[in-house]
Design a protein around this motif. Structure first.
Motif, PDB file in Angstrom:
ATOM      1  N   PRO A  45     -10.840  -2.304  -5.586  1.00  0.00           N
ATOM      2  CA  PRO A  45      -9.375  -2.283  -5.480  1.00  0.00           C
ATOM      3  C   PRO A  45      -8.922  -2.811  -4.123  1.00  0.00           C
ATOM      4  O   PRO A  45      -9.597  -2.613  -3.101  1.00  0.00           O
ATOM      5  CB  PRO A  45      -9.031  -0.794  -5.629  1.00  0.00           C
ATOM      6  CG  PRO A  45     -10.226  -0.165  -6.253  1.00  0.00           C
ATOM      7  CD  PRO A  45     -11.404  -0.957  -5.788  1.00  0.00           C
ATOM      8  N   THR A  46      -7.773  -3.479  -4.125  1.00  0.00           N
ATOM      9  CA  THR A  46      -7.208  -4.030  -2.895  1.00  0.00           C
ATOM     10  C   THR A  46      -5.715  -3.734  -2.834  1.00  0.00           C
ATOM     11  O   THR A  46      -5.074  -3.408  -3.840  1.00  0.00           O
ATOM     12  CB  THR A  46      -7.416  -5.551  -2.815  1.00  0.00           C
ATOM     13  OG1 THR A  46      -6.832  -6.159  -3.987  1.00  0.00           O
ATOM     14  CG2 THR A  46      -8.886  -5.907  -2.736  1.00  0.00           C
ATOM     15  N   ALA A  47      -5.170  -3.856  -1.637  1.00  0.00           N
ATOM     16  CA  ALA A  47      -3.726  -3.716  -1.435  1.00  0.00           C
ATOM     17  C   ALA A  47      -3.311  -4.670  -0.327  1.00  0.00           C
ATOM     18  O   ALA A  47      -4.098  -4.984   0.571  1.00  0.00           O
ATOM     19  CB  ALA A  47      -3.363  -2.282  -1.069  1.00  0.00           C
ATOM     20  N   SER A  48      -2.088  -5.135  -0.399  1.00  0.00           N
ATOM     21  CA  SER A  48      -1.572  -5.991   0.666  1.00  0.00           C
ATOM     22  C   SER A  48      -0.097  -5.706   0.886  1.00  0.00           C
ATOM     23  O   SER A  48       0.615  -5.252  -0.019  1.00  0.00           O
ATOM     24  CB  SER A  48      -1.776  -7.472   0.344  1.00  0.00           C
ATOM     25  OG  SER A  48      -0.952  -7.873  -0.741  1.00  0.00           O
ATOM     26  N   LEU A  49       0.334  -5.970   2.108  1.00  0.00           N
ATOM     27  CA  LEU A  49       1.742  -5.829   2.471  1.00  0.00           C
ATOM     28  C   LEU A  49       2.182  -7.130   3.115  1.00  0.00           C
ATOM     29  O   LEU A  49       1.570  -7.581   4.092  1.00  0.00           O
ATOM     30  CB  LEU A  49       1.929  -4.660   3.437  1.00  0.00           C
ATOM     31  CG  LEU A  49       3.370  -4.387   3.887  1.00  0.00           C
ATOM     32  CD1 LEU A  49       4.239  -3.954   2.701  1.00  0.00           C
ATOM     33  CD2 LEU A  49       3.391  -3.324   4.983  1.00  0.00           C
ATOM     34  N   LEU A  57      -4.085  -7.918   4.171  1.00  0.00           N
ATOM     35  CA  LEU A  57      -4.869  -7.502   3.012  1.00  0.00           C
ATOM     36  C   LEU A  57      -5.880  -6.444   3.448  1.00  0.00           C
ATOM     37  O   LEU A  57      -6.602  -6.625   4.431  1.00  0.00           O
ATOM     38  CB  LEU A  57      -5.625  -8.697   2.421  1.00  0.00           C
ATOM     39  CG  LEU A  57      -6.613  -8.371   1.293  1.00  0.00           C
ATOM     40  CD1 LEU A  57      -5.864  -7.998   0.012  1.00  0.00           C
ATOM     41  CD2 LEU A  57      -7.552  -9.553   1.036  1.00  0.00           C
ATOM     42  N   VAL A  58      -5.927  -5.335   2.700  1.00  0.00           N
ATOM     43  CA  VAL A  58      -6.930  -4.300   2.927  1.00  0.00           C
ATOM     44  C   VAL A  58      -7.587  -3.986   1.590  1.00  0.00           C
ATOM     45  O   VAL A  58      -7.101  -4.383   0.526  1.00  0.00           O
ATOM     46  CB  VAL A  58      -6.311  -3.025   3.541  1.00  0.00           C
ATOM     47  CG1 VAL A  58      -5.749  -3.311   4.932  1.00  0.00           C
ATOM     48  CG2 VAL A  58      -5.227  -2.452   2.637  1.00  0.00           C
ATOM     49  N   ALA A  59      -8.715  -3.250   1.639  1.00  0.00           N
ATOM     50  CA  ALA A  59      -9.465  -3.003   0.408  1.00  0.00           C
ATOM     51  C   ALA A  59     -10.312  -1.757   0.561  1.00  0.00           C
ATOM     52  O   ALA A  59     -10.588  -1.285   1.672  1.00  0.00           O
ATOM     53  CB  ALA A  59     -10.356  -4.199   0.076  1.00  0.00           C
ATOM     54  N   ALA A  60     -10.742  -1.215  -0.582  1.00  0.00           N
ATOM     55  CA  ALA A  60     -11.801  -0.215  -0.573  1.00  0.00           C
ATOM     56  C   ALA A  60     -13.089  -0.912  -0.131  1.00  0.00           C
ATOM     57  O   ALA A  60     -13.225  -2.130  -0.289  1.00  0.00           O
ATOM     58  CB  ALA A  60     -11.962   0.390  -1.963  1.00  0.00           C
ATOM     59  N   PRO A  61     -14.038  -0.180   0.443  1.00  0.00           N
ATOM     60  CA  PRO A  61     -15.270  -0.830   0.922  1.00  0.00           C
ATOM     61  C   PRO A  61     -16.016  -1.562  -0.195  1.00  0.00           C
ATOM     62  O   PRO A  61     -16.247  -1.009  -1.266  1.00  0.00           O
ATOM     63  CB  PRO A  61     -16.099   0.339   1.458  1.00  0.00           C
ATOM     64  CG  PRO A  61     -15.097   1.397   1.789  1.00  0.00           C
ATOM     65  CD  PRO A  61     -14.016   1.261   0.755  1.00  0.00           C
ATOM     66  N   GLY A  99      -3.988  -4.306  -6.512  1.00  0.00           N
ATOM     67  CA  GLY A  99      -4.780  -4.987  -7.535  1.00  0.00           C
ATOM     68  C   GLY A  99      -6.258  -4.829  -7.290  1.00  0.00           C
ATOM     69  O   GLY A  99      -6.718  -3.784  -6.805  1.00  0.00           O
ATOM     70  N   ALA A 100      -7.014  -5.860  -7.620  1.00  0.00           N
ATOM     71  CA  ALA A 100      -8.464  -5.847  -7.433  1.00  0.00           C
ATOM     72  C   ALA A 100      -8.924  -7.263  -7.130  1.00  0.00           C
ATOM     73  O   ALA A 100      -8.348  -8.238  -7.629  1.00  0.00           O
ATOM     74  CB  ALA A 100      -9.172  -5.313  -8.674  1.00  0.00           C
ATOM     75  N   HIS A 101      -9.957  -7.361  -6.291  1.00  0.00           N
ATOM     76  CA  HIS A 101     -10.515  -8.655  -5.915  1.00  0.00           C
ATOM     77  C   HIS A 101     -12.038  -8.618  -5.985  1.00  0.00           C
ATOM     78  O   HIS A 101     -12.661  -7.573  -5.741  1.00  0.00           O
ATOM     79  CB  HIS A 101     -10.097  -9.050  -4.503  1.00  0.00           C
ATOM     80  CG  HIS A 101      -8.694  -9.564  -4.404  1.00  0.00           C
ATOM     81  ND1 HIS A 101      -7.598  -8.742  -4.524  1.00  0.00           N
ATOM     82  CD2 HIS A 101      -8.205 -10.820  -4.202  1.00  0.00           C
ATOM     83  CE1 HIS A 101      -6.497  -9.465  -4.405  1.00  0.00           C
ATOM     84  NE2 HIS A 101      -6.839 -10.730  -4.204  1.00  0.00           N
ATOM     85  N   VAL A 102     -12.606  -9.747  -6.317  1.00  0.00           N
ATOM     86  CA  VAL A 102     -14.047  -9.955  -6.244  1.00  0.00           C
ATOM     87  C   VAL A 102     -14.358 -10.687  -4.945  1.00  0.00           C
ATOM     88  O   VAL A 102     -13.735 -11.708  -4.653  1.00  0.00           O
ATOM     89  CB  VAL A 102     -14.561 -10.783  -7.446  1.00  0.00           C
ATOM     90  CG1 VAL A 102     -16.036 -11.133  -7.267  1.00  0.00           C
ATOM     91  CG2 VAL A 102     -14.343 -10.031  -8.745  1.00  0.00           C
ATOM     92  N   VAL A 103     -15.285 -10.149  -4.164  1.00  0.00           N
ATOM     93  CA  VAL A 103     -15.815 -10.883  -3.007  1.00  0.00           C
ATOM     94  C   VAL A 103     -17.109 -11.543  -3.456  1.00  0.00           C
ATOM     95  O   VAL A 103     -18.089 -10.864  -3.773  1.00  0.00           O
ATOM     96  CB  VAL A 103     -16.047  -9.958  -1.803  1.00  0.00           C
ATOM     97  CG1 VAL A 103     -16.808 -10.694  -0.709  1.00  0.00           C
ATOM     98  CG2 VAL A 103     -14.714  -9.456  -1.261  1.00  0.00           C
ATOM     99  N   ASP A 104     -17.101 -12.865  -3.525  1.00  0.00           N
ATOM    100  CA  ASP A 104     -18.198 -13.639  -4.104  1.00  0.00           C
ATOM    101  C   ASP A 104     -18.789 -14.561  -3.038  1.00  0.00           C
ATOM    102  O   ASP A 104     -18.257 -15.641  -2.783  1.00  0.00           O
ATOM    103  CB  ASP A 104     -17.674 -14.447  -5.290  1.00  0.00           C
ATOM    104  CG  ASP A 104     -18.767 -15.154  -6.052  1.00  0.00           C
ATOM    105  OD1 ASP A 104     -19.940 -14.744  -5.921  1.00  0.00           O
ATOM    106  OD2 ASP A 104     -18.458 -16.111  -6.787  1.00  0.00           O
TER     107      ASP A 104
END
Length: 202
Positions: free
Chosen positions: A58-62, A75-79, A32-37
């Motif tokens: 974009p983010t991904a989690s397992l 949880l991991v993410a693009a920079p 999915g996608a996340h906002v870091v605010d």
């Protein structure tokens, strides 16, 4: 030390249940996608008010569910990219990677709508920090950060395999900032990371 006690206690409760529920093992992979605010007040650097911008990536989690209720996820993410302002003026941009490892408790795992809460630990690494404006030509460095994380969300089941997840994480994130090797202060970021993802269970 007190900050880590709830995490240790909850992780211990979940891990203690692992041998008794081996038959219930399951995995959820989410994309999915996340906002870091970052929070609105990020402290002061060199005597000036600091503010850190938000970003969407974009983010991904397992997640490994070792019982129907308990799961451990990564949880991991693009920079993520963030602008840094002092008294409203852009002075730097930076990138960061914020992996989070945590333990979740799912309240109604067999329901079509299943809320969950969790706790975890975050490691944030800042890199590619470039100075601009008044600081152009200087070397800006932001230290990496370890901190606790809290997690809450809801899984919406579409069918046997597919789910949609809406969630939010609070991350304890504060880092020392250096200009030309000299510490100029500590940025308290403590962001909310909220987003939406599609998950596949297997």
């Amino acid at each position: 030390m007190k900050l880590w006690l709830p995490l240790i206690a909850i992780a211990g409760l979940g891990l203690n249940a692992l041998p008794a529920h081996a038959a219930d093992d399951s995995w959820i992979v989410r994309f999915g996608a996340h906002v870091v605010d970052p929070k609105s007040d990020n402290g002061h650097l060199a005597g000036m008010k600091a503010s850190v911008g938000s970003d969407l990536k974009p983010t991904a989690s397992l997640e490994y569910k070792f019982t129907p209720n308990w799961g451990m996820d990564l949880l991991v993410a693009a920079p993520f990219s963030h602008s840094i302002r002092l008294n409203g003026t852009n002075v730097a941009t930076t990138k960061q990677l914020p992996p989070v490892l945590g333990v979740n408790y799912h309240f109604m795992p067999d329901s079509d709508i299943s809320p969950f809460i969790g706790v975890g630990v975050n490691y944030t690494r800042f890199f590619n920090t470039d100075s601009t404006g008044p600081l152009e030509g200087t070397k800006v460095r932001i230290d990496s950060s370890w901190g606790a994380a809290a997690h809450a969300g809801v899984d919406f089941r579409l069918n046997k395999q597919w789910i949609v997840t809406a969630d939010v994480r609070w991350i304890d994130l504060a880092s020392d900032v250096h200009v030309n090797g000299v510490k100029v202060g500590r940025a308290t970021i403590n962001p909310l990371a909220y987003g939406l993802s599609f998950g596949y269970t297997f």
